[in-house]
Design a protein around this motif. Structure first.
Motif, PDB file in Angstrom:
ATOM      1  N   LEU A 147       0.828  -1.201   0.000  1.00  0.00           N
ATOM      2  CA  LEU A 147       0.000   0.000   0.000  1.00  0.00           C
ATOM      3  C   LEU A 147       0.863   1.252   0.000  1.00  0.00           C
ATOM      4  O   LEU A 147       1.943   1.268   0.601  1.00  0.00           O
ATOM      5  N   PRO A 148       0.390   2.326  -0.623  1.00  0.00           N
ATOM      6  CA  PRO A 148       1.100   3.608  -0.472  1.00  0.00           C
ATOM      7  C   PRO A 148       1.104   4.010   1.003  1.00  0.00           C
ATOM      8  O   PRO A 148       0.166   3.673   1.744  1.00  0.00           O
ATOM      9  N   PRO A 149       2.135   4.724   1.461  1.00  0.00           N
ATOM     10  CA  PRO A 149       2.241   5.073   2.887  1.00  0.00           C
ATOM     11  C   PRO A 149       0.982   5.707   3.484  1.00  0.00           C
ATOM     12  O   PRO A 149       0.599   5.379   4.597  1.00  0.00           O
ATOM     13  N   VAL A 150       0.320   6.599   2.767  1.00  0.00           N
ATOM     14  CA  VAL A 150      -0.857   7.262   3.335  1.00  0.00           C
ATOM     15  C   VAL A 150      -1.981   6.251   3.606  1.00  0.00           C
ATOM     16  O   VAL A 150      -2.641   6.320   4.643  1.00  0.00           O
ATOM     17  N   LEU A 151      -2.176   5.290   2.713  1.00  0.00           N
ATOM     18  CA  LEU A 151      -3.190   4.259   2.931  1.00  0.00           C
ATOM     19  C   LEU A 151      -2.766   3.296   4.037  1.00  0.00           C
ATOM     20  O   LEU A 151      -3.592   2.832   4.818  1.00  0.00           O
ATOM     21  N   HIS A 152      -1.488   3.018   4.095  1.00  0.00           N
ATOM     22  CA  HIS A 152      -0.948   2.151   5.142  1.00  0.00           C
ATOM     23  C   HIS A 152      -1.209   2.775   6.515  1.00  0.00           C
ATOM     24  O   HIS A 152      -1.647   2.096   7.448  1.00  0.00           O
ATOM     25  N   ARG A 153      -0.939   4.086   6.651  1.00  0.00           N
ATOM     26  CA  ARG A 153      -1.172   4.769   7.922  1.00  0.00           C
ATOM     27  C   ARG A 153      -2.649   4.735   8.298  1.00  0.00           C
ATOM     28  O   ARG A 153      -3.003   4.522   9.462  1.00  0.00           O
ATOM     29  N   MET A 154      -3.539   4.931   7.316  1.00  0.00           N
ATOM     30  CA  MET A 154      -4.977   4.870   7.584  1.00  0.00           C
ATOM     31  C   MET A 154      -5.372   3.484   8.076  1.00  0.00           C
ATOM     32  O   MET A 154      -6.145   3.343   9.026  1.00  0.00           O
ATOM     33  N   ALA A 155      -4.828   2.446   7.435  1.00  0.00           N
ATOM     34  CA  ALA A 155      -5.132   1.076   7.836  1.00  0.00           C
ATOM     35  C   ALA A 155      -4.594   0.784   9.244  1.00  0.00           C
ATOM     36  O   ALA A 155      -5.262   0.120  10.043  1.00  0.00           O
ATOM     37  N   LEU A 156      -3.408   1.287   9.563  1.00  0.00           N
ATOM     38  CA  LEU A 156      -2.832   1.088  10.904  1.00  0.00           C
ATOM     39  C   LEU A 156      -3.696   1.754  11.973  1.00  0.00           C
ATOM     40  O   LEU A 156      -3.920   1.184  13.041  1.00  0.00           O
ATOM     41  N   ARG A 157      -4.183   2.965  11.682  1.00  0.00           N
ATOM     42  CA  ARG A 157      -5.045   3.650  12.662  1.00  0.00           C
ATOM     43  C   ARG A 157      -6.321   2.852  12.900  1.00  0.00           C
ATOM     44  O   ARG A 157      -6.770   2.690  14.035  1.00  0.00           O
ATOM     45  N   ARG A 158      -6.919   2.322  11.829  1.00  0.00           N
ATOM     46  CA  ARG A 158      -8.156   1.539  11.967  1.00  0.00           C
ATOM     47  C   ARG A 158      -7.869   0.233  12.731  1.00  0.00           C
ATOM     48  O   ARG A 158      -8.622  -0.148  13.620  1.00  0.00           O
TER      49      ARG A 158
END
Length: 166
Positions: free
Chosen positions: A18-29
């Motif tokens: 995943l691109p970093p921004v999507l990865h960060r969103m997934a980690l937060r969820r």
């Protein structure tokens, strides 16, 4: 059946695509869901925090892309039966690309984390290499002198750091 560590490695491999921004969103969820699970199930978890020191005696602190926006030592989970020292070195390498030399166990703290029983091993060692945040899980990493710690430290860290690093 896939063992949990094997499944975890597959998920991590997919997340890396995943691109970093999507990865960060997934980690937060995922972090939100994990904390809800811990509040309901109240499991016993085990982790490690690494007090990695540079040549000047400053301690490495990080900020995560999920959870509170506070500075804390790098670290992570310790698998069942895993030795805390290699686990701490592994986490430091995975999160920041550094190795840990002269590692020693400084303390073990029994605490709670979102309702879960949390056994935290505090590991101290020399940081070898330059920490590079992955911009996915870790968004910032800096070395701090004990007399120049940032204001937004994780709860209780300002009081404990001098005791561990004496």
């Amino acid at each position: 059946a896939v063992c949990m560590s094997g499944l975890q490695h597959r998920i991590e491999a997919l997340m890396a695509l995943l691109p970093p921004v999507l990865h960060r969103m997934a980690l937060r969820r995922a972090h939100h869901l994990r904390t809800l699970w811990w509040r309901v199930r109240r499991p016993q978890i085990e982790g490690g925090r690494v007090l990695a020191l540079d040549a000047r005696g400053r301690v490495l602190l990080v900020r995560h892309s999920y959870g509170p926006d506070s500075w804390m030592p790098p670290g992570g989970g310790v698998a069942a039966g895993e030795d805390p020292l290699p686990a701490g070195a592994r986490e430091l390498f995975e999160e920041l690309g550094c190795t840990l030399a002269q590692a020693r166990l400084a303390d073990t703290i029994l605490d709670t984390l979102h309702g879960a029983g949390n056994r935290v091993h505090v590991i101290i060692g020399q940081c070898e290499g330059t920490p590079v945040p992955d911009r996915r899980e870790i968004v910032a990493a800096e070395f701090f002198a004990l007399d120049a710690l940032p204001a937004n430290l994780a709860r209780g860290l300002a009081e404990r750091l001098p005791l561990w690093l004496k």
